[in-house]
Design an enzyme around this catalytic site. Sequence first.
Site, short mmCIF file in Angstrom:
data_model
loop_
_atom_site.label_atom_id
_atom_site.label_comp_id
_atom_site.label_asym_id
_atom_site.label_seq_id
_atom_site.Cartn_x
_atom_site.Cartn_y
_atom_site.Cartn_z
N TYR A 88 -5.18 1.95 15.80
CA TYR A 88 -3.97 1.92 16.63
C TYR A 88 -4.26 1.75 18.12
CZ TYR A 88 -1.36 3.41 12.52
OH TYR A 88 -0.79 3.45 11.27
N TRP A 131 5.62 12.80 10.73
CA TRP A 131 4.88 14.05 10.79
C TRP A 131 5.40 14.97 11.90
CZ3 TRP A 131 2.95 14.19 6.24
CH2 TRP A 131 2.48 13.03 5.63
N ASN A 178 -8.06 1.90 9.57
CA ASN A 178 -6.81 2.12 10.30
C ASN A 178 -7.12 2.11 11.79
OD1 ASN A 178 -5.70 2.49 7.80
ND2 ASN A 178 -5.09 4.61 8.12
N ASN A 212 -6.70 9.21 2.87
CA ASN A 212 -6.29 8.54 4.09
C ASN A 212 -6.66 9.37 5.30
OD1 ASN A 212 -4.46 6.39 5.47
ND2 ASN A 212 -3.73 8.36 6.28
N GLU A 213 -7.49 8.80 6.17
CA GLU A 213 -7.82 9.36 7.47
C GLU A 213 -8.36 10.79 7.42
OE1 GLU A 213 -4.78 6.61 10.11
OE2 GLU A 213 -4.41 8.76 10.02
N GLU A 237 -4.02 0.00 7.99
CA GLU A 237 -2.91 0.36 8.88
C GLU A 237 -3.17 -0.21 10.26
OE1 GLU A 237 -1.82 4.50 9.23
OE2 GLU A 237 -2.09 4.84 7.08
N HIS A 260 -2.47 11.27 0.99
CA HIS A 260 -2.00 11.01 2.35
C HIS A 260 -1.33 12.29 2.87
CE1 HIS A 260 -0.87 7.54 5.20
NE2 HIS A 260 -0.59 8.67 5.84
N ARG A 298 0.86 -1.19 0.00
CA ARG A 298 0.00 0.00 0.00
C ARG A 298 0.90 1.24 0.00
NH1 ARG A 298 -2.69 3.10 4.69
NH2 ARG A 298 -3.85 4.65 3.49
#
Length: 449
Positions: A302, A414, A300, A176-177, A360, A132, A89
């Site tokens: 976490y 980031w 995604n 993305n997100e 993710e 992204h 990806r």
Amino acid sequence: MSDSPSNKPQRALFSRADFPDDFVFGAATAAYQIEGHKFGGAGSSHWDTFAATGSNVVRNEDGALACDHFHRWETDLDLLKDGGFDAYRFSVSWARVMPDGITVNEEGLAFYDKLVDGILARGLKPYLTLYHWDLPSALADRGGWMNRETAERFADYAEVVMARIGDRVVRTATINEPWCVSVLSHLIGEHAPGLRDIRATARAMHHVQLAHGLAVHRLRAAGYQNLGVVLNFADILPFGEGQEAAVDRADAMTNRWFIESIAKGTYPEVALEGLERHMPDGWRDDMAVISTPIDWLGVNYYTRSLVSDAPDLPWPSTRNHEGPLPKTQMGWEIYPEGLRNLLVRMARDYVGDLPIVVTENGMAWADEVIGGAVTDETRVNYIRDHIAAAREAMEGGANLQGFFYWSLLDNYEWAFGYEKRFGIVHVDFETLDRTPKGSWHAFREALSG
């Protein structure tokens, strides 16, 4: 933070036999985080200027060089092939393909053209993410995601990219997100453009959804299939008794705003109580486009979030609390049950039998190369437990078709610069040498079975 043994008994990472024959295991990256943005005619992105301002980013680090994937992409793809992975990806940088957000840079498109060919040549499946977070500065100058024009320009960009490589990618995600693009960046202010403004947030939350919908609508009209979106979710739980209203508000802002608008064409009423007066005129007319049907959902995940009511804070008047569980280098609790819960919830409440992919899941740790190797037992256990949770979600009714670890490489994280290491491959940011970690070797062993 140093690695430490797990109290759990050691066992295999997973067995391929526990998953369908066509289940896809992969690893993921993002363009700005690995490529090196000073190469290939890339234009300025709002991450370049955000990183160059004050103390927005640790040590004011940026993605100018990153992992130099722009020149080392063949080596990195070999790491995926040699690890036995099925898929890669990756994302395309809008600011590389269109430095001013509008005009095509042929050198940028050519890079992704050869990258996709390289992915296929190694027997890997290309999974494309169109955005992204690398918004061209020229569009940021005009308001970025606060401006409806950005959604229109994104759809133009999506058409250009897909015309070049869309015939060879297996699945395409638009954005993305969106929560990070809008809330984290315009309300919390931790990501570019670093605002803390509720009106800017409401507009960004709508326009990023509109960008997704416009892109799917146009690409569908052009005959493309396997179109989806990647949403990030937290398993939001109460911190103590009597916090149901706080959980509802936090869940509406973090999770439901993005999935409900796509799956049902509505925004949660509890979220609109705080946002509607800040929304752009005529926003309801966009909901049909935003809810253009998708072909798959990227999830995604976490960590979880523990919340309580906070009447002393502005709307949504919730407070996050640190939990008691072991934590990653990011300070995020390790809670694999949340992945199972969210996958089952997405299937039950929103997408039914639609294919879902974990796009993710991963953890940061302060990894070091010692004696030419990286022992990251905590990460191995993390991966094992989250893949087990994903398998439980399949048993619970989720049509899960793939799992991508974040990330293939240690990279530019980031606002944390190069300090947080998520990779299964260690990158020395002085020499740019790659060293597969114990987790990479564990994946290779599992995937060879």
